[in-house]
Scaffold this motif. Structure first.
Motif: not given
Length: 168
Positions: A37-40, A73, A75, A84
């Motif tokens: 997964s590129p994002n959390g 992380k 947001v 992440e």
């Protein structure tokens, strides 16, 4: 093949490998999901994708954080916690080596050193055999520790990383 299908195969394979390495399949699957997964992802996202319980996800995410393979992380505007993976493969490998050394190599080395100092009673030939075994094992485990230390230094040196890539 669709991306989600490929990610699913990766997560399953990483989970199987993880149990071979001495960590739970669930922990390895969560790690694989976060790596892919590129994002959390939130706990709910992880639960949805892995079909694991909240308690299992929370326990394994906490353990992955302890291994320094995952970080929390935040947001902006979200109340949920997101997690992440560390995506730098060299850093990931270094953290795994350091944790395995701490959990596996160091306790065995301490035990072997203590046994080496212990005065043993028994038949001479059996005592000598056991002492030789302990001495040989201690030397071998110490060499493994030195090898892990060397590998750890290589991972943190970008020049050596480039040199190894050039040789490969």
């Amino acid at each position: 093949m669709k991306l989600q299908e490929a990610q699913g195969q990766f997560i399953q394979a990483w989970g199987s490998l993880g149990s071979s390495w001495g960590i739970s399949k669930s922990m390895a699957q969560i790690h694989a999901l976060l790596l892919a997964s590129p994002n959390g992802l939130s706990t709910d996202d992880i639960m949805d994708r892995t079909q694991l319980s909240r308690g299992n996800v929370n326990t394994n995410v906490r353990e992955l954080i302890n291994w320094r393979l995952v970080r929390k992380k935040t947001v902006l505007g979200e109340r949920k916690e997101f997690f992440e993976a560390i995506h730098d493969i060299y850093s990931m490998a270094q953290h795994i080596m350091e944790e395995r050394k701490r959990r596996e190599i160091e306790p065995v080395l301490t035990l072997l050193k203590d046994l080496k100092k212990t005065e043993l009673e028994g038949k001479d030939d059996e005592v000598k055999h056991f002492q030789a075994l302990i001495k040989d094992l201690e030397e071998f485990v110490a060499q493994m520790e030195n090898l892990l230390n060397l590998a750890s230094r290589i991972n943190s040196n970008s020049y050596l990383k480039k040199m190894i890539k050039a040789i490969s």
